[in-house]
Structures are given as structure tokens and as C-alpha cells.
Design an enzyme around this catalytic site. Structure first.
Site, PDB file in Angstrom:
ATOM      1  N   SER A 193       0.793  -1.230   0.000  1.00 20.99           N
ATOM      2  CA  SER A 193       0.000   0.000   0.000  1.00 20.99           C
ATOM      3  C   SER A 193       0.826   1.280   0.000  1.00 20.99           C
ATOM      4  O   SER A 193       0.321   2.328  -0.356  1.00 20.99           O
ATOM      5  CB  SER A 193      -0.939  -0.007   1.190  1.00 20.99           C
ATOM      6  OG  SER A 193      -0.185  -0.023   2.381  1.00 20.99           O
ATOM      7  N   HIS A 221      -5.607  -4.909  -1.977  1.00 21.29           N
ATOM      8  CA  HIS A 221      -5.501  -3.703  -2.811  1.00 21.29           C
ATOM      9  C   HIS A 221      -5.610  -4.013  -4.302  1.00 21.29           C
ATOM     10  O   HIS A 221      -5.456  -3.112  -5.130  1.00 21.29           O
ATOM     11  CB  HIS A 221      -4.169  -2.982  -2.557  1.00 21.29           C
ATOM     12  CG  HIS A 221      -4.229  -2.021  -1.413  1.00 21.29           C
ATOM     13  ND1 HIS A 221      -4.955  -0.853  -1.466  1.00 21.29           N
ATOM     14  CD2 HIS A 221      -3.700  -2.060  -0.177  1.00 21.29           C
ATOM     15  CE1 HIS A 221      -4.834  -0.196  -0.320  1.00 21.29           C
ATOM     16  NE2 HIS A 221      -4.086  -0.926   0.487  1.00 21.29           N
ATOM     17  N   LYS A 252     -12.592  -2.480  -0.099  1.00 20.96           N
ATOM     18  CA  LYS A 252     -11.844  -1.534  -0.937  1.00 20.96           C
ATOM     19  C   LYS A 252     -12.545  -1.469  -2.303  1.00 20.96           C
ATOM     20  O   LYS A 252     -13.616  -0.882  -2.393  1.00 20.96           O
ATOM     21  CB  LYS A 252     -10.369  -1.951  -1.021  1.00 20.96           C
ATOM     22  CG  LYS A 252      -9.643  -1.726   0.308  1.00 20.96           C
ATOM     23  CD  LYS A 252      -8.135  -1.969   0.248  1.00 20.96           C
ATOM     24  CE  LYS A 252      -7.446  -1.471   1.499  1.00 20.96           C
ATOM     25  NZ  LYS A 252      -6.959  -2.523   2.387  1.00 20.96           N
TER      26      LYS A 252
END
Ligand SMILES: *Cc1c(COP(=O)(O)O)cnc(C)c1O
Length: 405
Positions: A193, A221, A252
């Protein structure tokens, strides 16, 4: 009690002094491309809402439908009376999407990761005595670190390899070659990240096979984000179907609400349903989330245009921010690290950019190494070309004002 309070307030003061205190800025709108902050509309460059599904009409309608058809909550863990047919349906959809045999849902990916490691290592499984070993990337997410912390130190060995350094990992595997470990687990984030870089999955797959280790990848992610169809880091790196254990979040790209999952072989998932404590002893996911996530996966499976728009926005922003004269970490992921150097500059830039109508976060020591302070932009399909241009203009003005450009 006063003495206790003093210990705590001293620490809070220390956080303020070392500029590591985390301030929260309330949004007065849904999460989307342009959000409302302090009565103003600002371009959002700090969320994980990669596909813009947090405020997508189809996902919102589905969530409402979920409540209407299946209620607000199930008031049970899965194995008592908390499994509705829709839980199984979502698990099937995820398995199909990521190319694994089966999937188990958790209330978050944090819970999934905490549920994974100890469920294997803290069980004797017929062994009188045994040792298990983890090989963990130095920059792995906190939930992987904490998941491994829950494993008994008497039976688990924890080895850290340098970030994305497969030669170092191989050295460790080689050193351990003659140790009679029961489980060997290589654990990595799919995408990291802080820099938006990808784990070297093709080589990790090879090493896992060669040294008879299990490969665990947390793709939080990347799910919905990377690869032509948004199937994640395995799709982007040509390793789809080759990862032993794949975890991820629904919080997310996949709508941004809540929920996590582990995907893997039939046997592994069946085992986790029996042994994973955050699954066994924590409430099952509510119908609104299940319906919202199913709608998100359906959208992605039917049509790759959202993912394509995310990729277009990302390459446009990466190109244009460089054209302005900023230094970024090269890559393909919508996380774009804009390197500034010293912490005070990153702090001033993010404050000034908010005044200029851009919401972005700065990262500095100890989150990233000293001298590598940065702004982290996160690009989304929710952004129009005009939104991105507005942000770029603000970057130009602010950079000139603060002497970066
Ligand atoms: C965000 C993130 C998590 C946490 O996911 P939640 O579902 O919010 O708990 C776990 N692992 C990684 C790599 C993440 O980026």
C-alpha cells in the site's frame, strides 16, 4: 486511575510531538470522486474506492434489496443459524472470480488473516511435536503480522525476507532445507500500500513449489483493480489459479463497505470453517453487504469497462503528474506515490492541496523510511477526466507555491 490516565495522555502528547497523531477529517457525503469536506467539494485522491462502487446505484440498490429480502442481520455465527443461502452464493461467486475451488467469508480481511495462520499452526493435527515456519515480506500488512503473532511462539518460527526480494527468500528457504518443518508458509501482500508495487508472484509460485511451501497472498488492494478483468495480482502477473491461499477485502474496490474472504482448495476452506476462530465465534456478514458484494462481482464479471476506466485514469494521472515535474514511483497500480523527501513538506503540501480542493494524504516516517516522505494519490474510476485535471491544476499551483516545482 489518575496514574493510568497520565500514562495514556503522555503517550498522546508524544504522538502529537512526533507528528504521528492521526487526525480524522469528517466527510459529509458518500465516498465518491468528489466529496464534501468542511462545506466544500473536493476531489478525493485518498480512498480505496478504486472502482467507484461505494456510491454506485446498482450496488446501493442491491444492498437495499438484500435488507428487504433477507433482513438487517442474522444474529448468529455461521454454524449455529447464521448461514443464509446468499452467503454460500457469494462464496461461490468469489471462488469463480479468483479461480479457486472454494471461499470462506469473514467480517473483514483483518479477521480473515487473523483467522488463517493460527488455525493451522496452533493445532497438533496428530503430531506429537512439530514446528511450523513463516516466510513473511518485510512490508506485509499489519493484519498478516498480527495473524502470525497469534501463533504459539513455541511451535512457530517467523522469518522475514527483505521486501519483494526473492533471492533473500530463497536463501532463507535453503537454510531451512534440512529442518523438518510441518507447515512452511510464504506470506505476502499482492500489492503493497505504501508504494503501489506488486509482489513478484511468478517467482514466489516457483519457490513455493520448489521448497514445498504454501503460498499465501493477501490481495486486498488488487481485487477488482489489477488485471484486465480485475481478478487481481494473479491475473496481472499470469499466476491465476496458482496461489494456494488468497485473501482479500470487500472493503476496498468491491464496494468499500466491509467483509473479507479466504479462497483456496476445498479441503483448506472446509478446514477453516471448522478451525478458524474469527469465523466460528463472530457474527456472519449482514445481507446488505452480501447483496452489495454480489452485485459488485456481477458487474465486474459482465463488463470490464469499469476496470478499463480505472486503468485509463491511472495511466493518465501517472503521465500528467510526471509532466508537471513531480517524481513518482513508477508502476501500474492506482496507488501513486509522489515523492517529496522531508516530512514537513509532505504535511504542508497535503494541507495546501486541501485548500485547493484536493483531498490527499501524506505519509512520512515512521510509516515510510526517513527522507522518503510522500503524498499518496489513489486513483479511482469514480473520477471524471475533469476531476483529475482539476486535481492536476491544484498540484501545479501548490508545487510552485511551495517550491517543489
Ligand atoms: C486493507 C487491507 C486489509 C484490511 O482489510 P479489512 O477488510 O478492512 O479488514 C488487510 N490486508 C491488506 C493487505 C489490506 O490492504
Amino acid at each position: 486511575m489518575e496514574a493510568y490516565t497520565k500514562i495514556i495522555t503522555d503517550e498522546l502528547q508524544r504522538l502529537e510531538e512526533t507528528k504521528t497523531f492521526k487526525y480524522e477529517t469528517p466527510l459529509s457525503s458518500p465516498q465518491k470522486g468528489v466529496v464534501r469536506v468542511n462545506g466544500r467539494e473536493v476531489v478525493m485522491l485518498a480512498s480505496n474506492n478504486y472502482l467507484g462502487l461505494s456510491d454506485h446505484p446498482v450496488v446501493k440498490e442491491a444492498a437495499i434489496e438484500g435488507i428487504k429480502k433477507y433482513g438487517y442481520g442474522v444474529a448468529s455465527v455461521r454454524f449455529i443459524c447464521g448461514t443464509q443461502d446468499i452467503h454460500l452464493e457469494l462464496e461461490k461467486k468469489i471462488s469463480k472470480f479468483v479461480g479457486c475451488e472454494d471461499t470462506i467469508l469473514f467480517s473483514s480481511c483483518f479477521a480473515a488473516n487473523e483467522g488463517f495462520f493460527p488455525s493451522l499452526t496452533n493445532e497438533k493435527l496428530g503430531y506429537e511435536s512439530y514446528q511450523d515456519v513463516f516466510y513473511s515480506d518485510r512490508l506485509n500488512h499489519a493484519s498478516i503480522i498480527d495473524g502470525q503473532r497469534l501463533c504459539k511462539s513455541s511451535t512457530t518460527v517467523k522469518r522475514i525476507y527483505e521486501h519483494a526480494d526473492t533471492d533473500h527468500l530463497q536463501t532463507l528457504l535453503e537454510e531451512d532445507k534440512n529442518n523438518d518443518y510441518r507447515f512452511k508458509i510464504i506470506a505476502t501482500d499482492g500489492v503493497f500500500s505504501m508504494e503501489g508495487d506488486l509482489a513478484p508472484l511468478p517467482r514466489l509460485v516457483e519457490l513455493a513449489r520448489e521448497y514445498n511451501a504454501l503460498l499465501f497472498v493477501d490481495d486486498s488492494h488488487a481485487i477488482g483493480v489489477l488485471g484486465e478483468n480485475g481478478r487481481g495480482t494473479p491475473e496481472a502477473t499470469g499466476t491465476l489459479g496458482k496461489i494456494d491461499v488468497l485473501t482479500g477485502t470487500l472493503g476496498k474496490g468491491i464496494g468499500g463497505a466491509a467483509g473479507g474472504y479466504i479462497s483456496g482448495s476445498n479441503a483448506m476452506i472446509e478446514y477453516l470453517r471448522q478451525k478458524s476462530r474469527p469465523y466460528t465465534f463472530s457474527n456472519s456478514l449482514p445481507p446488505a453487504i452480501i447483496f452489495g458484494a454480489m452485485a459488485a462481482f456481477d458487474l465486474l464479471s459482465e463488463d470490464s469497462s469499469l476496470v478499463a476506466k480505472l486503468h485509463q485514469n491511472t495511466s493518465y494521472f501517472r503521465e500528467e503528474i510526471k509532466n508537471l515535474g513531480y517524481t513518482i514511483i513508477e508502476g501500474t497500480h492506482p496507488i501513486v506515490a509522489i515523492m517529496l523527501g522531508e516530512a514537513p513538506l509532505a504535511m504542508d503540501m497535503s494541507k495546501e492541496l486541501l485548500n485547493e480542493g484536493v483531498y490527499i494524504k501524506g505519509l512520512w516516517f515512521p510509516v515510510v523510511p526517513r527522507g522518503e516522505a510522500r503524498l499518496r494519490a489513489q486513483i479511482s474510476a469514480a473520477l471524471s477526466r475533469e476531476d483529475i485535471d482539476r486535481a492536476l491544476e491544484a498540484f501545479e499551483r501548490t508545487g510552485k507555491k511551495l517550491g517543489v516545482l
